[in-house]
Scaffold this active site. Sequence first.
Site, PDB file in Angstrom:
ATOM      1  N   VAL A 287       8.197  -3.278   0.333  1.00 39.73           N
ATOM      2  CA  VAL A 287       7.764  -4.149  -0.745  1.00 39.73           C
ATOM      3  C   VAL A 287       6.248  -4.229  -0.699  1.00 39.73           C
ATOM      4  O   VAL A 287       5.675  -4.527   0.346  1.00 39.73           O
ATOM      5  CB  VAL A 287       8.380  -5.554  -0.608  1.00 39.73           C
ATOM      6  CG1 VAL A 287       7.982  -6.404  -1.804  1.00 39.73           C
ATOM      7  CG2 VAL A 287       9.885  -5.464  -0.508  1.00 39.73           C
TER       8      VAL A 287
ATOM      9  N   ASP B 120      23.688 -14.067   0.651  1.00 38.86           N
ATOM     10  CA  ASP B 120      22.674 -14.267   1.677  1.00 38.86           C
ATOM     11  C   ASP B 120      21.719 -15.380   1.265  1.00 38.86           C
ATOM     12  O   ASP B 120      20.499 -15.226   1.322  1.00 38.86           O
ATOM     13  CB  ASP B 120      21.922 -12.957   1.937  1.00 38.86           C
ATOM     14  CG  ASP B 120      21.098 -13.020   3.218  1.00 38.86           C
ATOM     15  OD1 ASP B 120      21.217 -14.026   3.954  1.00 38.86           O
ATOM     16  OD2 ASP B 120      20.330 -12.074   3.473  1.00 38.86           O
TER      17      ASP B 120
ATOM     18  N   GLY C 221      13.335   0.963   2.272  1.00 36.72           N
ATOM     19  CA  GLY C 221      12.286   0.747   1.296  1.00 36.72           C
ATOM     20  C   GLY C 221      11.210  -0.190   1.786  1.00 36.72           C
ATOM     21  O   GLY C 221      11.233  -0.677   2.912  1.00 36.72           O
TER      22      GLY C 221
ATOM     23  N   GLU D 135       9.049  -4.556   4.742  1.00 37.51           N
ATOM     24  CA  GLU D 135       9.828  -3.326   4.624  1.00 37.51           C
ATOM     25  C   GLU D 135      11.222  -3.497   5.201  1.00 37.51           C
ATOM     26  O   GLU D 135      11.466  -4.359   6.037  1.00 37.51           O
ATOM     27  CB  GLU D 135       9.117  -2.158   5.296  1.00 37.51           C
ATOM     28  CG  GLU D 135       9.021  -2.264   6.802  1.00 37.51           C
ATOM     29  CD  GLU D 135       8.198  -1.129   7.363  1.00 37.51           C
ATOM     30  OE1 GLU D 135       8.499   0.031   7.048  1.00 37.51           O
ATOM     31  OE2 GLU D 135       7.250  -1.397   8.112  1.00 37.51           O
TER      32      GLU D 135
ATOM     33  N   LYS E 128       9.038  -3.330  -5.264  1.00 42.56           N
ATOM     34  CA  LYS E 128       9.977  -2.886  -4.246  1.00 42.56           C
ATOM     35  C   LYS E 128      10.255  -1.415  -4.505  1.00 42.56           C
ATOM     36  O   LYS E 128      10.619  -1.028  -5.620  1.00 42.56           O
ATOM     37  CB  LYS E 128      11.261  -3.690  -4.369  1.00 42.56           C
ATOM     38  CG  LYS E 128      12.268  -3.454  -3.281  1.00 42.56           C
ATOM     39  CD  LYS E 128      13.278  -4.591  -3.346  1.00 42.56           C
ATOM     40  CE  LYS E 128      14.549  -4.295  -2.623  1.00 42.56           C
ATOM     41  NZ  LYS E 128      15.481  -5.411  -2.764  1.00 42.56           N
TER      42      LYS E 128
END
Length: 829
Positions: A538, A673, A536, A532, A569
């Site tokens: 997952v 990222d 949100g 998480e 998600k």
Amino acid sequence: MLFVLLLVFQLETNAQIDPAHCRYPLGMEDGRIKDHDITASSQWYETTGPQYARLNREEGDGAWCPAGLLQPSDTQYLQVDLGQLTFLTVVGTQGRYARNSGNEFARMYRLNYSRDGLLWKSWKNRLGDKIMKANDNSYASVIKDLHPPVISRFIRLIPVTQVPNTVCMRVELYGCPWHDGLISYSSPEGQQMYSSPGYPIVSLNDSTYDGVHERRKLSGGLGQLTDGVIGQDDFLVTRQYHVWQGYDYVGWKNGSLGSGHVEMEFVFDKQRNFTSMKVHCNNMFQSGVKIFSSVSCSFKPRLLANWEAEPAEFHTVLDDRNPSARYVTVPLGRRTAKALRCRFTFADMWMMFSEISFQSVFNSSPSATNPSVEGQPDNGNTPVLIGCLVTIILLLVVIIFLILRCQYVCKVLEKVGLPCYERTRSRHHFLCLATALLLLSKASKPRNCQSLSPSACGGGYAEPDVTQCTPHQCFHNSVPHYAETDIVSLQGVTGSNMYAVPALTVDSLTRKDISVAEFPRHRLFFREKLGEGQFGEVHLCEAEGLPEFLGEGAPLPDRDGRSVLVAVKQLRADATNNARNDFLKEIKIMSRLNDPNIIQLLCVCVSSDPLCMVTEYMENGDLNMFLSQREMESTLTHANNIPSVSLSDLLHMSVQISSGMRYLASLNFVHRDLATRNCLLDRRLTIKIADFGMSRNLYSSDYYRIQGRAVLPIRWMAWESILLGKFTTASDVWAFGVTLWEIFTLCKEQPYSLLSDEQVIENTGEFFRNQGRQIFLFPPPLCPSSLFELMMRCWDRDIADRPTFEGLYQALRPHVALISVILGRNMVS
Ligand SMILES: *[C@@H]1O[C@H](CO)[C@@H](O)[C@H](O)[C@H]1NC(C)=O
Ligand SMILES: *[C@@H]1O[C@H](CO)[C@@H](O)[C@H](O)[C@H]1NC(C)=O
Ligand SMILES: *[C@@H]1O[C@H](CO)[C@@H](O)[C@H](O)[C@H]1NC(C)=O
Ligand SMILES: *[C@@H]1O[C@H](CO)[C@@H](O)[C@H](O)[C@H]1NC(C)=O
């Protein structure tokens, strides 16, 4: 000749300032303003100190940069001491270019100014706006006219930002010395003229006055009477746009002040001997406006002395025939004073002034007398005429000089046998003359006009251009789009931030932008929570009938019958609108991606809340976890049944990641990222690049929080991303280098594990300064040296020198084959 020149300089100092011509660079670029006169509220490093804030110069690290990220609420400033009162008309700004390694600039700024260095005032344009738009790249200088101009000795430029940002500035100031020496005037406030009904009101107030406005009196400042703008014959017509009638004049009505005169006081910077005062007055006698009938001026040698007994009186000759506005010159009899008080007597119902100037000398001046000024019936044009004459003489001298020089150059050219030789002499002279004239016409223009738009140079009042765009709009208008995202947006929806996409407006997202199908929500069966983030979660879910739903050729392995495992998600119900938009944005981006090494978006549930995206489930989790649980393949691992990987496995992984990134780069997508934690492995150990919210919780130590908001993977970030918030494919390449390093250390260690977060950021500063003190990651023990060289190239300070993903892919692929060959041989031997 010399005599004439001297005379002219004397005269010019006595002429009124003409803002259209008072546009000379004041010495930031050419160094006439000394380093110690340029200061700042802070500096990032010694090499970005205020002394480097010089337009078009590249010393130090190429500009002044205040310390740290500039927050929207911050006030940082660059202060310039001009050494004397100056009439400032133009400000030029530029970013940090630093021979193409800089990319910081200020998009907006404000100006503060001070005549004494103690009392600061903020500059406003004629409509009251304080913020000026500045640069949108690091190299071009942007010139802004100040309407109204500023009379000041100290200037502060205050960069303004709407999002946290690194700003750097180079600056030039343009104007000319303020020889009047007037530092303030006081007067009754200007009044309004109400004429016959239906006729618009005429506002004769001093709308740019920068002093105190109290009890119907203005004091302690300067304003329209010293802005260099001379009113028109008809006071209803103004020289500025978007202002009211009567704007150019300050006016008073007889009787309203309780006396038949207007009293004004003038304070000067030092004691001066006054030759004259010039008052520009309206004389539209048909409307009841006339110049003053007489004026009486008292003198005060020091501020704390009494007014001297005997005032200087002057009676004008009234003119009932010519309604044009005019300068009235009042002789002041060479009396010495630091302050003056003048009473202007009404000659009619109204008196309107647009400009007042003083002609004086002070004792340090070498030439004390100037007979041509005194007692002259002056209409204000004589000095200008003489000035013109002398300019022409000067032009001629310069032309003669240039011709002589051209002849000389030609002779030299002839000696070395260059083409000049072949030309006829007369033609050559003509060319020379043309060049000379061209040069002169350029030189006689204010220098800053050469590269400017006409509006910037015209005398008129340019439209105010205050930036009112939101950061997103600003972001779109700049090129390249993806290079300058703000750091705040780094924090994605589920705590993740998938890809940055150029030119994607959040507002414009609609269902039709999403090119994957809507899956019926009731056919998703929850199995377990995978992770998480802030907004949100997952989940691992079973998706009933998904293969049929997706149809032929779908990328799913057909598993036990009708259901298949997927990662879902999901956006939390309480997510903010921004998060929602980001979520939709992420869906849109992902739905466009289709590559074997990028996680595949299968379908979505966006017709109702909560919003979901459904992706393939990667059974083997992320690469970081996978590798950290394994050892390098050896006889020991074989014997003890320890899970292991081989060098060629590692290389194969690297190739897959570079291939996925190559695909993203080809679409101009910036991941921002990339790290082993964001590379997932499926059942068959195929790597797919992803970025799920769950990674944030498991790997929170990999991220660095800025003021509790943005979460940044600083150990993977290129120096320019940390310092400048600049994310590009080249910064992805940097992160790829770190990812490679992780792979070859089998993720047993965090990058720069010996450095704290703060030290990592400090190290980034060393990359920026590039003085050889930056610390690189060490070569992983198992890593072939050619591969470490490749990593080092990814960490090149020069963005342009880093390899591309295509190049990396092509460089890595042969390694796989080569290593297999070597290993094969070893096995044989
Ligand atoms: C700028 O001037 C305003 C007054 O108008 C003052 O309040 C503010 O502190 C000044 N800022 C700086 C940085 O000088
Ligand atoms: C001057 O008058 C105009 C028009 O009436 C008004 O909008 C403006 O605010 C006034 N300015 C000052 C400084 O009083
Ligand atoms: C101005 O007003 C004063 C009284 O306040 C009056 O004595 C004088 O005659 C007036 N002057 C003109 C020119 O109207
Ligand atoms: C200014 O005036 C005073 C007399 O009032 C005189 O002594 C002095 O020399 C003058 N200075 C200059 C520079 O003219």
